[in-house]
Design a protein around this motif. Structure first.
Motif, PDB file in Angstrom:
ATOM      1  N   ALA A 301       0.832  -1.211   0.000  1.00  0.00           N
ATOM      2  CA  ALA A 301       0.000   0.000   0.000  1.00  0.00           C
ATOM      3  C   ALA A 301       0.867   1.262   0.000  1.00  0.00           C
ATOM      4  N   MET A 302       2.176   1.065   0.134  1.00  0.00           N
ATOM      5  CA  MET A 302       3.091   2.212   0.115  1.00  0.00           C
ATOM      6  C   MET A 302       3.985   2.186  -1.119  1.00  0.00           C
ATOM      7  N   ASP A 303       3.616   1.384  -2.096  1.00  0.00           N
ATOM      8  CA  ASP A 303       4.419   1.306  -3.322  1.00  0.00           C
ATOM      9  C   ASP A 303       4.033   2.430  -4.274  1.00  0.00           C
ATOM     10  N   VAL A 304       4.502   3.612  -3.961  1.00  0.00           N
ATOM     11  CA  VAL A 304       4.147   4.796  -4.723  1.00  0.00           C
ATOM     12  C   VAL A 304       5.434   5.513  -5.107  1.00  0.00           C
ATOM     13  N   GLY A 305       5.602   5.768  -6.383  1.00  0.00           N
ATOM     14  CA  GLY A 305       6.838   6.386  -6.855  1.00  0.00           C
ATOM     15  C   GLY A 305       6.766   7.901  -6.932  1.00  0.00           C
ATOM     16  N   ASN A 306       5.533   8.430  -6.906  1.00  0.00           N
ATOM     17  CA  ASN A 306       5.364   9.881  -7.019  1.00  0.00           C
ATOM     18  C   ASN A 306       4.174  10.289  -6.163  1.00  0.00           C
ATOM     19  N   PRO A 307       4.387  10.411  -4.848  1.00  0.00           N
ATOM     20  CA  PRO A 307       3.258  10.579  -3.913  1.00  0.00           C
ATOM     21  C   PRO A 307       2.450  11.846  -4.180  1.00  0.00           C
ATOM     22  N   SER A 308       1.167  11.663  -4.462  1.00  0.00           N
ATOM     23  CA  SER A 308       0.383  12.814  -4.921  1.00  0.00           C
ATOM     24  C   SER A 308       0.151  13.861  -3.840  1.00  0.00           C
ATOM     25  N   ASN A 309       0.137  13.456  -2.577  1.00  0.00           N
ATOM     26  CA  ASN A 309      -0.123  14.454  -1.534  1.00  0.00           C
ATOM     27  C   ASN A 309       1.116  15.233  -1.090  1.00  0.00           C
ATOM     28  N   PHE A 310       2.261  14.915  -1.648  1.00  0.00           N
ATOM     29  CA  PHE A 310       3.457  15.604  -1.145  1.00  0.00           C
ATOM     30  C   PHE A 310       3.416  17.104  -1.459  1.00  0.00           C
TER      31      PHE A 310
END
Ligand SMILES: *Cc1c(COP(=O)(O)O)cnc(C)c1O
Length: 433
Positions: A301-310
């Motif tokens: 669930a944390m496999d995100v390469g470009n976190p949208s909320n950052f």
């Protein structure tokens, strides 16, 4: 309260508009024009308030004017009708258990709040609202359950084929009724890309009323502040605010914590616990923000390469790198370390973490080793049974399935497989709505 688009090319909107739209027309994320300040006496005396009262107090300034206070109170009460215990694991480390909701993960809070808000706002519309959501695992289940059988709302969920756990897949694909699952032959980033393209496709949006339920929606993002305050209510060391460690993927959860802190919630320091997808960890080290392709890990669930909320995190700190670094640290944890942590925490403390919680535990432990005398909590974001495929071989024991999960595992999966190409999604939506 007004919300502006972080791309600054769209008009400001109120909470209702922001909830219905999800994303601004200029593709920016909505952000509140002002951060409400809650007086210190509220947090100093937090034990005397009920969880409903705490949650209402936090969310009310954002929602005021778009629904009656009595509706908001009802929605808040329904959102948080399960416990959020803070459990000691070792002397200086606590676990904030966010998995006691219906789909056994923290996303239940945001999904329950948002579905009820959208249900309320949709009552006056004639056409159906179609909620389109990409999931790396837990979002889909929480959204599916949150919206199940809500009149006037259809839900289409995109998930990466073979990259979610078997329990997660069942949660996405067995409800039926107004909930539809698309199994995408690609990664979570591909799913997110398809959803983004749909929102910018005018030929589609002119015919179908599309909205998102990802953590970019303010109605999912903002209520995540609640449990940080519930944790403070239970914190035994009020003279020493906690270090709060958040297993992070799209950075919606931690951003809500940072927002609550800005409103006055006492927190000593935040830690973003990441797996091998370390774009933010790297950024905090060298100031270079370089999105990457997501790599698959055990904490999927944390496999995100470009976190949208950052971008929201950066906005909270007015893009000031130094100010951000004072409040936020980050560690990247490998799969090997994750497994070793699940095993050692279980053996030493008889506490079973899921892979995400284990990443959080180890990141917190690393920070505390460098900051003796501090105490902290990690957010246990999912029940370990959701990841029994990972957890059981590590501890060499079966994790008993809760009754609700057992009943679900025997239901038939219903999904439609599509290639990771926008055309496939477009024709699916056109043919149905
Ligand atoms: C979604 C999720 C996360 C990551 O949360 P973000 O808000 O995307 O950072 C962590 N753990 C679990 C179990 C999740 O489902």
């Amino acid at each position: 309260m007004r919300f502006y688009s972080l791309n600054k090319q769209s008009p400001d909107v109120d909470f209702k508009e922001a909830t219905i739209r999800g994303q601004a027309p200029d593709k920016g994320l909505y952000f509140p024009e002002a951060i409400p300040v809650i007086e210190p006496s509220f947090f100093n005396n937090i034990e005397q308030y009920s969880n409903e009262e705490i949650a209402f107090r936090i969310i009310e300034p954002y929602v005021a004017g778009t629904m009656p206070g009595s509706e908001l109170r009802r929605i808040v009460a329904e959102t948080i009708n399960f416990p959020v215990p803070l459990v000691p694991v070792q002397e200086d480390i606590y676990s904030l258990e966010l998995f006691h909701g219906p789909t056994l993960a923290f996303k239940d809070v945001g999904a329950r709040f948002m579905s009820r808000c959208l249900g309320y706002f949709a009552r006056e519309r004639k056409d159906k609202v179609v909620v389109l959501v990409a999931t790396s695992g837990d979002t889909g289940g929480a959204v599916a359950h949150g919206f199940y059988d809500v009149p006037g709302v259809e839900v289409v969920i995109l998930y990466p084929s073979g990259k979610v756990s078997s329990v997660q897949e069942k949660q996405l694909t067995t409800l039926g009724k107004n909930i539809h699952a698309l199994e995408v032959q690609g990664s979570f980033d591909d799913c997110q890309q398809l959803v983004k393209e749909a929102f910018t496709d005018q030929s589609l949006t002119s015919k179908i009323f599309l909205t998102s339920a990802n953590s970019i929606n303010v109605a999912r993002w903002l209520p995540q502040q609640f449990y940080y305050a519930f944790a403070w209510k239970q914190w035994q060391h009020k003279d020493k605010p906690p270090v709060v460690c958040v297993p992070s993927g799209n950075f919606g959860n931690i951003c809500a914590g940072l927002l609550a802190h800005r409103s006055g919630l006492p927190v000593k320091h935040f830690i973003a616990a990441c797996n091998a997808n370390d774009v933010v960890t790297q950024y905090l080290e060298d100031g270079q923000y370089q999105p990457k392709k997501a790599v698959p890990t055990l904490s999927n669930a944390m496999d995100v390469g470009n976190p949208s909320n950052f971008v929201r995190v950066l906005e909270l700190f007015h893009q000031e790198f130094g100010a951000l670094k004072n409040v936020l640290s980050s560690y990247s944890i490998t799969d090997e370390e994750t497994k070793a942590t699940i095993r050692s925490v279980y053996q030493k403390y008889h506490y079973l973490t899921d892979p995400h919680g284990a990443v959080g535990f180890l990141a917190l432990q690393r920070y505390l080793a460098q900051h003796p005398g501090e105490k902290g909590m990690f957010l246990e974001t999912a029940h370990p049974v959701k990841f029994y495929d990972v957890v059981e071989p590590v501890i060499g024991e079966a994790v008993p399935l809760p009754q609700v999960v057992q009943a679900m595992m025997v239901l038939n999966k219903e999904s439609k497989v599509i290639p990771a190409q926008y055309e496939a999604l477009r024709s699916y939506l056109h043919s149905r709505y």
